[in-house]
Design a protein around this motif. Sequence first.
Motif, PDB file in Angstrom:
ATOM      1  N   ASP A 170      34.581 -23.742   8.515  1.00 40.73           N
ATOM      2  CA  ASP A 170      33.247 -23.449   8.994  1.00 40.73           C
ATOM      3  C   ASP A 170      33.853 -22.835  10.327  1.00 40.73           C
ATOM      4  N   ARG A 171      34.768 -23.209  11.055  1.00 39.62           N
ATOM      5  CA  ARG A 171      34.822 -22.683  12.112  1.00 39.62           C
ATOM      6  C   ARG A 171      36.092 -21.182  12.227  1.00 39.62           C
ATOM      7  N   LEU A 172      36.944 -21.206  11.106  1.00 40.00           N
ATOM      8  CA  LEU A 172      38.382 -20.553  10.378  1.00 40.00           C
ATOM      9  C   LEU A 172      37.540 -19.716   9.597  1.00 40.00           C
ATOM     10  N   LYS A 173      36.467 -19.659   9.184  1.00 40.43           N
ATOM     11  CA  LYS A 173      35.825 -18.328   8.812  1.00 40.43           C
ATOM     12  C   LYS A 173      35.634 -17.803   9.977  1.00 40.43           C
ATOM     13  N   ALA A 174      34.260 -17.960  10.592  1.00 41.93           N
ATOM     14  CA  ALA A 174      33.443 -17.441  11.814  1.00 41.93           C
ATOM     15  C   ALA A 174      34.625 -16.458  12.161  1.00 41.93           C
ATOM     16  N   SER A 175      35.952 -16.658  12.743  1.00 42.53           N
ATOM     17  CA  SER A 175      36.817 -16.259  12.955  1.00 42.53           C
ATOM     18  C   SER A 175      37.525 -15.119  12.747  1.00 42.53           C
ATOM     19  N   GLY A 176      37.531 -15.313  10.955  1.00 44.73           N
ATOM     20  CA  GLY A 176      37.511 -14.173  10.754  1.00 44.73           C
ATOM     21  C   GLY A 176      38.693 -14.183   9.470  1.00 44.73           C
ATOM     22  N   ALA A 177      39.094 -15.478   9.896  1.00 41.10           N
ATOM     23  CA  ALA A 177      40.159 -16.258   8.411  1.00 41.10           C
ATOM     24  C   ALA A 177      40.102 -16.014   7.060  1.00 41.10           C
ATOM     25  N   ARG A 178      40.472 -15.690   6.211  1.00 43.71           N
ATOM     26  CA  ARG A 178      40.012 -16.143   4.660  1.00 43.71           C
ATOM     27  C   ARG A 178      40.784 -16.927   3.820  1.00 43.71           C
ATOM     28  N   VAL A 179      39.313 -17.466   3.597  1.00 39.77           N
ATOM     29  CA  VAL A 179      39.886 -19.025   2.625  1.00 39.77           C
ATOM     30  C   VAL A 179      39.782 -18.910   1.687  1.00 39.77           C
ATOM     31  N   LEU A 180      41.110 -19.503   0.539  1.00 39.26           N
ATOM     32  CA  LEU A 180      40.992 -19.078  -0.733  1.00 39.26           C
ATOM     33  C   LEU A 180      40.351 -19.698  -1.442  1.00 39.26           C
ATOM     34  N   GLY A 181      40.591 -18.972  -2.839  1.00 41.81           N
ATOM     35  CA  GLY A 181      39.833 -19.851  -3.901  1.00 41.81           C
ATOM     36  C   GLY A 181      37.661 -19.593  -3.522  1.00 41.81           C
ATOM     37  N   ASP A 182      37.562 -20.795  -3.746  1.00 46.20           N
ATOM     38  CA  ASP A 182      36.144 -20.140  -3.867  1.00 46.20           C
ATOM     39  C   ASP A 182      35.367 -21.025  -2.613  1.00 46.20           C
TER      40      ASP A 182
END
Length: 134
Positions: free
Chosen positions: A92-104
Amino acid sequence: MIGKLNHVALAVPDLAAAAALYRDTLGASVSEPLDQPAHGVTVVFVTLPNTKIELVHPLGDSSPLAGFLAKNPAGGIHHICYEVEDILAARDRLKASGARVLGDGEPKIGAHGKPVLFLHPKDFLGTLVELEQA
Ligand SMILES: CC[C@@H](C(=O)O)C(=O)SCCNC(=O)CCNC(=O)[C@H](O)C(C)(C)COP(=O)(O)OP(=O)(O)OC[C@H]1O[C@@H](n2cnc3c(N)ncnc32)[C@H](O)[C@@H]1OP(=O)(O)O
Ligand SMILES: [Co+2]
């Protein structure tokens, strides 16, 4: 947020030859091959005193390694895996920083029986990053 280096993964075109190289030439402790159908790979772990090397080879028709090995037929460093204490908080922290989490975006159980996620290489200096719950 990231902790220990859990493993460095090498994509290899010939798993038996790669395992023999690490076992016989480099004198390392090498596991038997282990199919990971949920991940589209077969893996051999090389255990070192301070970390592991993961030798990965495509399994099945839609392996995430297919494109990488097409571009790098001799193989090469495919990803690095860092441990995190709380993988959902890290995601959640990485997504909030704009990083793309792969898959679903939901963790899968990895080769060590623990939840793992992957982060897009273009967001991390050209390196595919795996996170594993410690
Ligand atoms: C054994 C289970 C587990 C464990 O417990 O340890 C594992 O380790 S499983 C390991 C295999 N699983 C994965 O890799 C899952 C995550 N990977 C993916 O979703 C895909 O492989 C990918 C990273 C999205 C790449 O997909 P692909 O279709 O091959 O390529 P793209 O065309 O979408 O690539 C875009 C861009 O990124 C470059 N790229 C691709 N792979 C890598 C890489 N491993 N390292 C660095 N860069 C990579 C690719 O070259 C493209 O760049 P450009 O050519 O500049 O556009
Ligand atoms: Co891995």
